[in-house]
Design a protein around this motif. Structure first.
Motif, short mmCIF file in Angstrom:
data_model
loop_
_atom_site.label_atom_id
_atom_site.label_comp_id
_atom_site.label_asym_id
_atom_site.label_seq_id
_atom_site.Cartn_x
_atom_site.Cartn_y
_atom_site.Cartn_z
N TYR A 265 0.87 -1.18 0.00
CA TYR A 265 0.00 0.00 0.00
C TYR A 265 0.90 1.22 0.00
O TYR A 265 1.69 1.42 0.93
CB TYR A 265 -0.89 -0.01 1.24
CG TYR A 265 -1.71 1.25 1.43
CD1 TYR A 265 -2.93 1.42 0.78
CD2 TYR A 265 -1.27 2.27 2.28
CE1 TYR A 265 -3.68 2.57 0.95
CE2 TYR A 265 -2.02 3.42 2.46
CZ TYR A 265 -3.23 3.57 1.79
OH TYR A 265 -3.97 4.71 1.97
N SER A 266 0.82 2.03 -1.06
CA SER A 266 1.67 3.21 -1.18
C SER A 266 1.00 4.42 -0.54
O SER A 266 -0.14 4.77 -0.88
CB SER A 266 1.97 3.49 -2.66
OG SER A 266 2.74 2.45 -3.22
N VAL A 267 1.72 5.04 0.35
CA VAL A 267 1.20 6.17 1.10
C VAL A 267 1.14 7.41 0.21
O VAL A 267 2.07 7.70 -0.55
CB VAL A 267 2.10 6.43 2.33
CG1 VAL A 267 1.77 7.75 3.00
CG2 VAL A 267 1.98 5.27 3.31
N SER A 268 0.07 8.16 0.31
CA SER A 268 -0.05 9.44 -0.41
C SER A 268 0.59 10.54 0.43
O SER A 268 0.86 10.37 1.62
CB SER A 268 -1.52 9.76 -0.66
OG SER A 268 -2.19 10.01 0.57
N ALA A 269 0.80 11.69 -0.19
CA ALA A 269 1.38 12.82 0.54
C ALA A 269 0.50 13.22 1.72
O ALA A 269 0.99 13.60 2.79
CB ALA A 269 1.57 14.00 -0.40
N GLU A 270 -0.82 13.12 1.53
CA GLU A 270 -1.75 13.50 2.59
C GLU A 270 -1.67 12.57 3.80
O GLU A 270 -2.09 12.94 4.90
CB GLU A 270 -3.18 13.52 2.05
CG GLU A 270 -3.49 14.66 1.10
CD GLU A 270 -2.86 14.45 -0.27
OE1 GLU A 270 -2.71 15.45 -1.00
OE2 GLU A 270 -2.53 13.29 -0.61
N GLU A 271 -1.14 11.38 3.60
CA GLU A 271 -1.03 10.41 4.70
C GLU A 271 0.35 10.45 5.36
O GLU A 271 0.61 9.69 6.29
CB GLU A 271 -1.29 9.00 4.17
CG GLU A 271 -2.72 8.79 3.68
CD GLU A 271 -2.87 7.48 2.94
OE1 GLU A 271 -3.54 6.58 3.47
OE2 GLU A 271 -2.32 7.35 1.83
N SER A 272 1.22 11.31 4.88
CA SER A 272 2.58 11.39 5.40
C SER A 272 2.75 12.61 6.30
O SER A 272 2.20 13.68 6.03
CB SER A 272 3.59 11.47 4.25
OG SER A 272 4.88 11.78 4.73
N ARG A 314 -9.18 4.53 2.21
CA ARG A 314 -8.33 4.27 1.05
C ARG A 314 -7.62 2.92 1.17
O ARG A 314 -7.35 2.24 0.18
CB ARG A 314 -7.30 5.40 0.92
CG ARG A 314 -6.38 5.31 -0.28
CD ARG A 314 -5.57 6.59 -0.44
NE ARG A 314 -4.63 6.50 -1.55
CZ ARG A 314 -3.34 6.18 -1.42
NH1 ARG A 314 -2.84 5.95 -0.22
NH2 ARG A 314 -2.56 6.11 -2.47
N PHE A 315 -7.35 2.52 2.41
CA PHE A 315 -6.61 1.28 2.67
C PHE A 315 -7.50 0.04 2.59
O PHE A 315 -7.01 -1.07 2.38
CB PHE A 315 -5.98 1.38 4.06
CG PHE A 315 -5.14 0.19 4.46
CD1 PHE A 315 -4.07 -0.21 3.68
CD2 PHE A 315 -5.42 -0.51 5.62
CE1 PHE A 315 -3.29 -1.30 4.05
CE2 PHE A 315 -4.64 -1.59 6.00
CZ PHE A 315 -3.57 -1.98 5.21
N ALA A 316 -8.81 0.22 2.72
CA ALA A 316 -9.74 -0.91 2.79
C ALA A 316 -9.62 -1.89 1.62
O ALA A 316 -9.66 -3.11 1.83
CB ALA A 316 -11.17 -0.40 2.92
N PRO A 317 -9.46 -1.43 0.36
CA PRO A 317 -9.34 -2.40 -0.74
C PRO A 317 -8.14 -3.33 -0.60
O PRO A 317 -8.19 -4.49 -1.02
CB PRO A 317 -9.21 -1.51 -1.98
CG PRO A 317 -9.92 -0.25 -1.61
CD PRO A 317 -9.60 -0.05 -0.15
#
Length: 329
Positions: A265-272, A314-317
């Protein structure tokens, strides 16, 4: 009786390197002798607890005591000595290159399970059983070089937050949010637990073996996947900053070779945490390639020390892919 000479040094103390650089190559070198081999070890003083930590695995490969080459006063004669350990693939094995026998990474993890008497040799999902997901927390106990080079480091914390809380100022670690996201994907319920690092290697291996899924940010702690039963799932959270190639190199193929399902799962900028710390116009946010071109030290300081706040919507899938895989076991 033959002997194998190897040293304890370099990045020993980093969990990934202990397996990738020593234990897996030693298994490849020693397994063909069926215990009739002596280990000649140098640099024991560098990390004396290493021999204690992995005593069971060493005894599983050799029937004889380890010889401390820096303190041994005897002249010893062997008909054959292998000098150094050969690493053909990081945290894995190339079967065609194994001397004397064909071995795979699945053989290594089976050896570990047998040596540690781990009860689960495969994932089986009975209708009444809830999937079990293990969160791997960051740890500051692993040895690192000053630059951080040479394999998966440990990172900042992994936080799970609901989408509506993504920009909230509080960052309390809460695996309950992962539990909530998992339950939304699998209404039957999911058991979510965080791994503690206060037990022995064998105790920790038994805990991991009781789970079906291991989840964590890219780092040495994901090496615990060697203790998962085949058919299990490794989910790697890849920090922001175009870190996918490095992250997958360290864990994607090794996990597959172990008989696990690998997901990332690649983290987006908003999650960093970098977005809040540096702002949207900083090169680390706008132009990750420029940070990579600046060299390892700069890349390490920005991308390998960030905190990650997962948007569980976003992580659920990704979780759904993991649970769908488990249902087929």
């Amino acid at each position: 009786m033959p002997a194998i000479l190897f040293g304890i040094g370099g990045y020993v103390g980093n969990y990934w390197h202990e397996y990738a650089d020593i234990l897996v190559p030693l298994f490849v070198a020693a397994r063909r002798y069926h215990g009739e081999v002596t280990f000649l070890v140098s640099n024991i003083q560098h990390m004396p607890r290493w021999l204690v930590k992995y005593r069971a695995l060493l005894q599983g490969l050799s029937k004889y005591g380890v010889v401390d080459m820096d303190r041994d006063a005897y002249v010893r004669c062997f008909p054959r000595v292998s000098v150094g350990l050969r690493l053909d693939k990081d945290l894995s094995i190339v079967p065609e290159l194994v001397p004397g026998a064909r071995l795979t990474m699945a053989d290594f993890t089976r050896f570990v399970r047998e040596t540690y008497a781990l009860p689960r040799g495969a994932v089986t999902m009975e209708p009444y059983k809830k999937p079990r997901l293990l969160l791997i927390p960051a740890t500051r106990l692993e040895h690192r070089s000053r630059t951080g080079a040479g394999g998966p480091p440990h990172h900042g914390r992994l936080y799970a937050v609901r989408a509506r809380d993504l920009r909230a100022p509080t960052r309390s670690s809460d695996h309950g949010a992962v539990q909530e996201a998992a339950a939304a994907v699998d209404p039957a319920g999911v058991v979510v637990t965080e791994l503690r690092h206060d037990g022995s290697e064998v105790e920790q291996a038994r805990v991991v073996n009781s789970f079906d899924v291991v989840l964590g940010v890219h780092g040495a702690g994901l090496t615990n996947a060697v203790h998962l039963p085949p058919g299990g799932v490794l989910i790697q959270v890849v920090p922001y900053g175009k870190m996918e190639p490095m992250a997958r190199f360290d864990f994607s193929e090794p996990a597959t070779d172990m008989g696990l399902k690998y997901l990332d799962y690649s983290v987006s900028a908003e999650e960093s945490s970098l977005l809040e710390k540096l702002g949207p116009d900083h090169p680390a946010i706008k132009d990750p390639d420029s940070i990579h071109r600046s060299g390892w030290t700069t890349m390490y300081q920005f991308y390998l020390m960030q905190n990650v706040r997962i948007n569980t919507t976003r992580f659920a899938p990704t979780l759904e892919q993991a649970f769908n895989h488990l249902r087929k076991q």
